[in-house]
Design a protein around this motif. Structure first.
Motif, PDB file in Angstrom:
ATOM      1  N   GLY A  48       0.818  -1.213   0.000  1.00 21.30           N
ATOM      2  CA  GLY A  48       0.000   0.000   0.000  1.00 21.30           C
ATOM      3  C   GLY A  48       0.848   1.257   0.000  1.00 21.30           C
ATOM      4  O   GLY A  48       0.628   2.166  -0.800  1.00 21.30           O
ATOM      5  N   MET A  49       1.841   1.323   0.890  1.00 28.09           N
ATOM      6  CA  MET A  49       2.707   2.496   0.959  1.00 28.09           C
ATOM      7  C   MET A  49       3.560   2.623  -0.296  1.00 28.09           C
ATOM      8  O   MET A  49       3.743   3.727  -0.835  1.00 28.09           O
ATOM      9  CB  MET A  49       3.609   2.411   2.194  1.00 28.09           C
ATOM     10  CG  MET A  49       4.556   3.599   2.361  1.00 28.09           C
ATOM     11  SD  MET A  49       3.676   5.153   2.577  1.00 28.09           S
ATOM     12  CE  MET A  49       3.032   4.912   4.236  1.00 28.09           C
ATOM     13  N   GLY A  50       4.095   1.502  -0.775  1.00 29.32           N
ATOM     14  CA  GLY A  50       4.909   1.556  -1.988  1.00 29.32           C
ATOM     15  C   GLY A  50       4.114   2.018  -3.194  1.00 29.32           C
ATOM     16  O   GLY A  50       4.584   2.844  -3.988  1.00 29.32           O
ATOM     17  N   ASP A  51       2.886   1.530  -3.334  1.00 21.90           N
ATOM     18  CA  ASP A  51       2.050   1.943  -4.461  1.00 21.90           C
ATOM     19  C   ASP A  51       1.636   3.401  -4.332  1.00 21.90           C
ATOM     20  O   ASP A  51       1.535   4.116  -5.339  1.00 21.90           O
ATOM     21  CB  ASP A  51       0.818   1.053  -4.548  1.00 21.90           C
ATOM     22  CG  ASP A  51       1.163  -0.369  -4.958  1.00 21.90           C
ATOM     23  OD1 ASP A  51       2.305  -0.594  -5.388  1.00 21.90           O
ATOM     24  OD2 ASP A  51       0.297  -1.253  -4.829  1.00 21.90           O
ATOM     25  N   ALA A  52       1.384   3.857  -3.117  1.00 26.76           N
ATOM     26  CA  ALA A  52       1.039   5.269  -2.926  1.00 26.76           C
ATOM     27  C   ALA A  52       2.210   6.166  -3.307  1.00 26.76           C
ATOM     28  O   ALA A  52       2.034   7.201  -3.969  1.00 26.76           O
ATOM     29  CB  ALA A  52       0.630   5.514  -1.470  1.00 26.76           C
ATOM     30  N   ALA A  53       3.422   5.784  -2.914  1.00 20.60           N
ATOM     31  CA  ALA A  53       4.606   6.562  -3.294  1.00 20.60           C
ATOM     32  C   ALA A  53       4.783   6.574  -4.806  1.00 20.60           C
ATOM     33  O   ALA A  53       5.143   7.597  -5.403  1.00 20.60           O
ATOM     34  CB  ALA A  53       5.848   5.978  -2.617  1.00 20.60           C
ATOM     35  N   ALA A  54       4.518   5.442  -5.451  1.00 17.81           N
ATOM     36  CA  ALA A  54       4.636   5.378  -6.907  1.00 17.81           C
ATOM     37  C   ALA A  54       3.611   6.277  -7.584  1.00 17.81           C
ATOM     38  O   ALA A  54       3.933   6.985  -8.549  1.00 17.81           O
ATOM     39  CB  ALA A  54       4.461   3.928  -7.368  1.00 17.81           C
ATOM     40  N   CYS A  55       2.376   6.272  -7.086  1.00 15.58           N
ATOM     41  CA  CYS A  55       1.335   7.111  -7.684  1.00 15.58           C
ATOM     42  C   CYS A  55       1.640   8.593  -7.499  1.00 15.58           C
ATOM     43  O   CYS A  55       1.452   9.402  -8.423  1.00 15.58           O
ATOM     44  CB  CYS A  55      -0.022   6.769  -7.075  1.00 15.58           C
ATOM     45  SG  CYS A  55      -0.658   5.139  -7.535  1.00 15.58           S
ATOM     46  N   ILE A  56       2.109   8.978  -6.317  1.00 15.11           N
ATOM     47  CA  ILE A  56       2.452  10.381  -6.078  1.00 15.11           C
ATOM     48  C   ILE A  56       3.565  10.816  -7.017  1.00 15.11           C
ATOM     49  O   ILE A  56       3.518  11.894  -7.631  1.00 15.11           O
ATOM     50  CB  ILE A  56       2.856  10.587  -4.604  1.00 15.11           C
ATOM     51  CG1 ILE A  56       1.646  10.394  -3.692  1.00 15.11           C
ATOM     52  CG2 ILE A  56       3.466  11.975  -4.403  1.00 15.11           C
ATOM     53  CD1 ILE A  56       1.990  10.430  -2.210  1.00 15.11           C
ATOM     54  N   THR A  57       4.580   9.979  -7.172  1.00  9.66           N
ATOM     55  CA  THR A  57       5.692  10.308  -8.068  1.00  9.66           C
ATOM     56  C   THR A  57       5.217  10.428  -9.506  1.00  9.66           C
ATOM     57  O   THR A  57       5.603  11.366 -10.222  1.00  9.66           O
ATOM     58  CB  THR A  57       6.784   9.236  -7.967  1.00  9.66           C
ATOM     59  OG1 THR A  57       7.190   9.085  -6.602  1.00  9.66           O
ATOM     60  CG2 THR A  57       7.984   9.602  -8.816  1.00  9.66           C
ATOM     61  N   ALA A  58       4.380   9.483  -9.936  1.00 17.54           N
ATOM     62  CA  ALA A  58       3.905   9.505 -11.323  1.00 17.54           C
ATOM     63  C   ALA A  58       3.041  10.728 -11.599  1.00 17.54           C
ATOM     64  O   ALA A  58       3.188  11.387 -12.641  1.00 17.54           O
ATOM     65  CB  ALA A  58       3.119   8.229 -11.611  1.00 17.54           C
ATOM     66  N   VAL A  59       2.154  11.074 -10.667  1.00 15.95           N
ATOM     67  CA  VAL A  59       1.254  12.215 -10.876  1.00 15.95           C
ATOM     68  C   VAL A  59       2.051  13.522 -10.922  1.00 15.95           C
ATOM     69  O   VAL A  59       1.855  14.356 -11.827  1.00 15.95           O
ATOM     70  CB  VAL A  59       0.189  12.269  -9.767  1.00 15.95           C
ATOM     71  CG1 VAL A  59      -0.581  13.581  -9.822  1.00 15.95           C
ATOM     72  CG2 VAL A  59      -0.779  11.099  -9.907  1.00 15.95           C
ATOM     73  N   ILE A  60       2.960  13.710  -9.974  1.00 14.74           N
ATOM     74  CA  ILE A  60       3.762  14.942  -9.976  1.00 14.74           C
ATOM     75  C   ILE A  60       4.618  15.011 -11.232  1.00 14.74           C
ATOM     76  O   ILE A  60       4.786  16.074 -11.842  1.00 14.74           O
ATOM     77  CB  ILE A  60       4.631  15.018  -8.712  1.00 14.74           C
ATOM     78  CG1 ILE A  60       3.742  15.084  -7.459  1.00 14.74           C
ATOM     79  CG2 ILE A  60       5.552  16.234  -8.753  1.00 14.74           C
ATOM     80  CD1 ILE A  60       4.521  15.123  -6.166  1.00 14.74           C
ATOM     81  N   GLY A  61       5.176  13.874 -11.634  1.00 18.62           N
ATOM     82  CA  GLY A  61       5.985  13.854 -12.851  1.00 18.62           C
ATOM     83  C   GLY A  61       5.177  14.236 -14.081  1.00 18.62           C
ATOM     84  O   GLY A  61       5.637  15.009 -14.925  1.00 18.62           O
ATOM     85  N   LEU A  62       3.945  13.704 -14.199  1.00 15.21           N
ATOM     86  CA  LEU A  62       3.103  14.037 -15.334  1.00 15.21           C
ATOM     87  C   LEU A  62       2.708  15.511 -15.321  1.00 15.21           C
ATOM     88  O   LEU A  62       2.623  16.151 -16.380  1.00 15.21           O
ATOM     89  CB  LEU A  62       1.847  13.162 -15.331  1.00 15.21           C
ATOM     90  CG  LEU A  62       2.069  11.675 -15.627  1.00 15.21           C
ATOM     91  CD1 LEU A  62       0.760  10.914 -15.481  1.00 15.21           C
ATOM     92  CD2 LEU A  62       2.642  11.479 -17.024  1.00 15.21           C
ATOM     93  N   VAL A  63       2.483  16.059 -14.136  1.00 18.16           N
ATOM     94  CA  VAL A  63       2.151  17.481 -14.040  1.00 18.16           C
ATOM     95  C   VAL A  63       3.333  18.336 -14.504  1.00 18.16           C
ATOM     96  O   VAL A  63       3.167  19.306 -15.260  1.00 18.16           O
ATOM     97  CB  VAL A  63       1.754  17.841 -12.600  1.00 18.16           C
ATOM     98  CG1 VAL A  63       1.653  19.355 -12.430  1.00 18.16           C
ATOM     99  CG2 VAL A  63       0.431  17.192 -12.234  1.00 18.16           C
TER     100      VAL A  63
END
Length: 574
Positions: A266-281
């Protein structure tokens, strides 16, 4: 009465034929779209579904809600790692641009004798394993290495010592610099020199002519290269792990620890999603900011000046040439270091070697572990390249021949693996393939590597197929040639070189793939890049240098085949 009945029956038959004819025409119109099914199925299975699964798990594990995101953002250590990752990615992107832009510009200004040398300096590291290049910097920047030995007494030298963030940036810049130079060069080579000459003849100073005429035309190449470098920097695990330290941990290392060591999905996937979203922005903002620059094109300065590659060649300054030579030396330095290390006579990473031997080449071809990894890499590479080539070629034909919106959407969809950080994609694939029971198996590796190779096949094939002259096929049909005869005598000879080039690139990509292979490895299936990484991190085994030299020879042979195929394709289309 019978005539009336006959007419009614005829009209009735026509009424039945019309829907059938319409259905037949619909099927024929959609037949080209059916060719996109394989590539869509591969990417949906190995990319889209795993990413959706990661997003769902980030909210659902251990319970539904935003607890994982709240815990991540409330932990100062995690936030600092996230900030450090994006700052490092921005620094790497900026440095790559500063080095690549003048180098690519120089490549368009030098003559025919010097240009191949500059291009070779880019291609050699591009097709040298990233593990080997990182290993070379690991040796050069070690406390006993030549760089620290020379600059050890200088303060700036300590900034790039092994275990520092400076060493990580140096390694990442060297690995990513080739993919920065090539898009810029491809964009600059089509810019005619007559435009700058015309701008200066109208009274513009050289620097103003460059800003108003030359720079706007290179914005697409700058944005494309910048996105590739920035996204790749966010997902790098190899370089920070070998050249960095736990005190300088980045997001890829954090994700690996959370998933593989702590099993905190859960924590690893949340960190991945945060990184991906900020990167796309960040990427979206970069394109939005660059769009205004691209719109203010050179037409406002030079109106009606046609591109002309002939005429007077604008001279380049000696300083630019010396700068290019320095960048070329930086690009090929790891390959020059790796070759002597493969012949060292001692089991150490000391450079330069104190004794010489071929024992590490013997170990490469006689050791059971190294042989197994070598065979596994080639097995996976050949199989995945075959799958990617078939699926990618069919999709490219649809993109080129079909005018439907679906074809264009498929072309954009295919590029999805290229715009995702490598560690996030590898994490998503690992979690899903583990549930399916294909992690650590040949089918799992082939499916994952094929998904990574498909974008390259499509890009190359669309470019090659777009040069195919359909009038040749029409002329042959007009002379009485049947479909099979036209396919064998016209289509195959003209399109085969492009297909070969795409297959070679997919094969080379699979041979060098580390991140996905690192996550998917099993006790009975370890690819060569992963074996090389383990020999550096877990033990002192110079066999990694010998393996790197062998891989370089294989990659060079494959690239030579791709270049030959590309030249054949151009001559056929001419």
């Amino acid at each position: 009465m019978s005539e009336v009945a006959g007419l009614s029956a005829s009209e009735s038959a026509k009424g039945w034929r019309r829907p059938w004819a319409a259905a037949t025409a619909l099927v024929k119109g959609r037949l080209w779209l059916a060719a996109t099914v394989p590539v869509v199925a591969i990417l949906a299975t190995a990319v889209v579904y795993p990413l959706v699964r990661v997003a769902v798990t980030s909210f659902a594990s251990p319970t539904w809600g935003f607890s994982n995101y709240a815990a991540f953002l409330a932990t100062p250590t995690y936030v600092n790692i996230l900030w450090r990752t994006f700052l490092t990615a921005a620094e790497v992107t900026g440095i790559c641009f500063v080095l690549a832009y003048p180098y690519a510009y120089l490549m368009t200004r030098v003559g025919r004798r010097l240009r191949p040398l500059l291009l070779m300096a880019v291609l050699v590291p591009l097709f040298t394993s990233a593990v080997v290049r990182t290993f070379a910097w690991f040796v050069l920047l070690s406390p006993t290495g030549p760089v620290i030995g020379v600059l050890g007494h200088v303060k700036i030298g300590q900034l790039f010592a092994d275990g520092t963030l400076g060493a990580v940036i140096v390694g990442m810049v060297q690995v990513l610099l080739p993919i920065t130079i090539l898009p810029l060069y491809a964009c600059m080579v089509n810019i005619g020199e007559a435009q700058l000459v015309a701008a200066e003849s109208l009274g513009a100073k050289p620097w103003r002519a460059f800003i108003r005429v030359y720079w706007p035309q290179t914005v697409p190449g700058v944005l494309g290269a910048g996105v590739l470098v920035f996204v790749s920097s966010l997902g790098f695990y190899l370089v920070p792990q070998l050249l960095g330290s736990p005190q300088q941990e980045l997001i890829p290392q954090l994700l690996y620890d959370q998933i593989m060591n702590l099993l905190n999905y859960g924590m690893g996937d949340a960190a991945a999603c945060i990184t991906a979203v900020i990167g796309l922005v960040v990427v979206g903002l970069a394109f939005w900011a660059g769009a205004g620059t691209a719109r203010g094109g050179y037409e406002t300065v030079v109106v009606g000046v046609e591109r002309n590659r002939g005429g007077r060649r604008r001279p380049y300054r000696l300083g630019l040439l010396l700068f290019g030579i320095g960048v070329a030396g930086f690009l090929v330095l790891p390959s020059l270091v790796n070759l002597p290390l493969s012949f060292t006579g001692s089991q150490s990473f000391v450079f330069p070697p104190h004794s010489w031997s071929v024992r590490w080449y013997e170990n490469l071809f006689t050791s059971t572990e190294w042989q197994g990894s070598l065979l596994a890499s080639f097995e996976v590479a050949l199989a995945s390249a075959a799958v990617a080539t078939v699926a990618g070629t069919m999709a490219a034909l649809v993109v080129v021949r079909s005018r439907s919106r679906w074809a264009r959407r498929v072309q954009t969809f295919v590029l999805l693996p290229q715009v995702l950080p490598g560690v996030i994609l590898a994490l998503a694939i690992y979690v899903v393939f583990l549930d399916w029971g294909i992690s650590g198996t040949v089918p799992g590796f082939v499916l994952a590597h094929a998904a990574l190779g498909v974008p390259l096949v499509v890009i190359v094939s669309v470019a090659g197929f777009g040069r195919f002259e359909e009038r040749l096929d029409h002329a042959a049909a007009g002379l009485g040639a049947g479909p099979m005869s036209r396919a064998l005598r016209i289509w195959v000879p003209l399109l085969a070189p492009t297909v070969i080039a795409g297959a070679v690139l997919a094969c080379v990509t699979s041979l060098d793939e580390f991140m996905v292979s690192f996550f998917l490895q099993g006790p009975n299936l370890v690819t060569l890049p992963v074996r090389m990484f383990s020999s550096i991190q877990d033990q002192i085994d110079p066999t990694v240098a010998a393996a790197g030299c062998v891989m370089l020879v294989v990659a060079a042979a494959l690239v030579g085949l791709a270049l030959w195929a590309g030249s054949r394709s151009q001559r056929s289309a001419a």
